[in-house]
Design a protein around this motif. Structure first.
Motif, PDB file in Angstrom:
ATOM      1  N   THR A 178       0.845  -1.197   0.000  1.00 18.20           N
ATOM      2  CA  THR A 178       0.000   0.000   0.000  1.00 18.20           C
ATOM      3  C   THR A 178       0.882   1.248   0.000  1.00 18.20           C
ATOM      4  O   THR A 178       1.990   1.245   0.523  1.00 18.20           O
ATOM      5  CB  THR A 178      -0.913   0.035   1.241  1.00 18.20           C
ATOM      6  OG1 THR A 178      -0.099  -0.051   2.405  1.00 18.20           O
ATOM      7  CG2 THR A 178      -1.893  -1.131   1.233  1.00 18.20           C
ATOM      8  N   THR A 179       0.380   2.299  -0.628  1.00 22.15           N
ATOM      9  CA  THR A 179       1.104   3.570  -0.685  1.00 22.15           C
ATOM     10  C   THR A 179       0.220   4.645  -0.060  1.00 22.15           C
ATOM     11  O   THR A 179      -0.942   4.795  -0.425  1.00 22.15           O
ATOM     12  CB  THR A 179       1.412   3.948  -2.147  1.00 22.15           C
ATOM     13  OG1 THR A 179       2.105   2.865  -2.759  1.00 22.15           O
ATOM     14  CG2 THR A 179       2.267   5.196  -2.213  1.00 22.15           C
ATOM     15  N   ASP A 180       0.779   5.398   0.915  1.00 24.46           N
ATOM     16  CA  ASP A 180      -0.012   6.457   1.553  1.00 24.46           C
ATOM     17  C   ASP A 180       0.103   7.758   0.747  1.00 24.46           C
ATOM     18  O   ASP A 180       0.748   7.811  -0.305  1.00 24.46           O
ATOM     19  CB  ASP A 180       0.410   6.653   3.014  1.00 24.46           C
ATOM     20  CG  ASP A 180       1.848   7.116   3.153  1.00 24.46           C
ATOM     21  OD1 ASP A 180       2.490   7.379   2.129  1.00 24.46           O
ATOM     22  OD2 ASP A 180       2.319   7.207   4.304  1.00 24.46           O
ATOM     23  N   GLY A 213       3.572   9.111  -0.309  1.00 21.89           N
ATOM     24  CA  GLY A 213       4.400   8.301  -1.190  1.00 21.89           C
ATOM     25  C   GLY A 213       5.152   7.184  -0.500  1.00 21.89           C
ATOM     26  O   GLY A 213       5.968   6.510  -1.125  1.00 21.89           O
ATOM     27  N   ARG A 214       4.917   6.964   0.782  1.00 19.40           N
ATOM     28  CA  ARG A 214       5.585   5.876   1.501  1.00 19.40           C
ATOM     29  C   ARG A 214       4.857   4.566   1.217  1.00 19.40           C
ATOM     30  O   ARG A 214       3.626   4.541   1.154  1.00 19.40           O
ATOM     31  CB  ARG A 214       5.607   6.148   2.997  1.00 19.40           C
ATOM     32  CG  ARG A 214       6.468   7.348   3.363  1.00 19.40           C
ATOM     33  CD  ARG A 214       6.444   7.588   4.834  1.00 19.40           C
ATOM     34  NE  ARG A 214       5.087   8.020   5.183  1.00 19.40           N
ATOM     35  CZ  ARG A 214       4.741   8.533   6.356  1.00 19.40           C
ATOM     36  NH1 ARG A 214       5.644   8.634   7.317  1.00 19.40           N
ATOM     37  NH2 ARG A 214       3.520   8.919   6.590  1.00 19.40           N
ATOM     38  N   GLN A 215       5.614   3.515   1.054  1.00 25.13           N
ATOM     39  CA  GLN A 215       5.020   2.207   0.788  1.00 25.13           C
ATOM     40  C   GLN A 215       5.183   1.301   1.994  1.00 25.13           C
ATOM     41  O   GLN A 215       6.203   1.337   2.677  1.00 25.13           O
ATOM     42  CB  GLN A 215       5.675   1.544  -0.429  1.00 25.13           C
ATOM     43  CG  GLN A 215       5.351   2.235  -1.741  1.00 25.13           C
ATOM     44  CD  GLN A 215       5.912   1.462  -2.924  1.00 25.13           C
ATOM     45  OE1 GLN A 215       6.787   0.624  -2.758  1.00 25.13           O
ATOM     46  NE2 GLN A 215       5.410   1.751  -4.101  1.00 25.13           N
ATOM     47  N   ALA A 216       4.174   0.501   2.204  1.00 28.61           N
ATOM     48  CA  ALA A 216       4.215  -0.497   3.277  1.00 28.61           C
ATOM     49  C   ALA A 216       3.765  -1.829   2.686  1.00 28.61           C
ATOM     50  O   ALA A 216       2.778  -1.898   1.958  1.00 28.61           O
ATOM     51  CB  ALA A 216       3.304  -0.088   4.423  1.00 28.61           C
ATOM     52  N   SER A 217       4.511  -2.856   2.987  1.00 27.22           N
ATOM     53  CA  SER A 217       4.173  -4.190   2.493  1.00 27.22           C
ATOM     54  C   SER A 217       3.728  -5.060   3.653  1.00 27.22           C
ATOM     55  O   SER A 217       4.319  -5.038   4.738  1.00 27.22           O
ATOM     56  CB  SER A 217       5.375  -4.850   1.819  1.00 27.22           C
ATOM     57  OG  SER A 217       5.724  -4.151   0.648  1.00 27.22           O
ATOM     58  N   THR A 218       2.697  -5.825   3.408  1.00 25.51           N
ATOM     59  CA  THR A 218       2.184  -6.765   4.393  1.00 25.51           C
ATOM     60  C   THR A 218       2.185  -8.146   3.757  1.00 25.51           C
ATOM     61  O   THR A 218       1.684  -8.318   2.646  1.00 25.51           O
ATOM     62  CB  THR A 218       0.751  -6.402   4.820  1.00 25.51           C
ATOM     63  OG1 THR A 218       0.741  -5.050   5.260  1.00 25.51           O
ATOM     64  CG2 THR A 218       0.259  -7.313   5.915  1.00 25.51           C
TER      65      THR A 218
END
Length: 88
Positions: A64-66, A69-74
């Motif tokens: 997901t991208t907030d 512009g930061r991305q987080a992977s789950t």
């Protein structure tokens, strides 16, 4: 995969190996051919049992991208037992 093929191959091999005495078909002895079929049937049966008794692992990855512009992977991993073999 079912159990009919391997068991049929084992039975056919045992019939060829135990019912004939010194019969030859060309360069092959029927008794040797029977034992080869028995070994192939046993290997097929073992592979079928191993395949049906292994757990299945599914891995899902979501990124997901907030707004900044930061991305987080789950990553999620789930294990499930295979469905039981059909009842006869």
């Amino acid at each position: 995969m079912g159990f009919g093929g391997p068991i049929g191959l084992i039975v056919l091999g045992l019939i060829l190996a135990l019912a004939f005495n010194d019969q030859q078909v060309g360069p092959l002895e029927v008794i040797t051919l029977g034992w080869i079929l028995v070994v192939a049937g046993v290997l097929w049966l073992v592979l079928t049992l191993v395949q049906q008794n292994t757990k299945r692992r599914h891995t899902t990855t979501a990124t997901t991208t907030d707004a900044e512009g930061r991305q987080a992977s789950t990553q999620r991993t789930s294990e499930s037992d295979p469905p039981p073999p059909p009842a006869v």
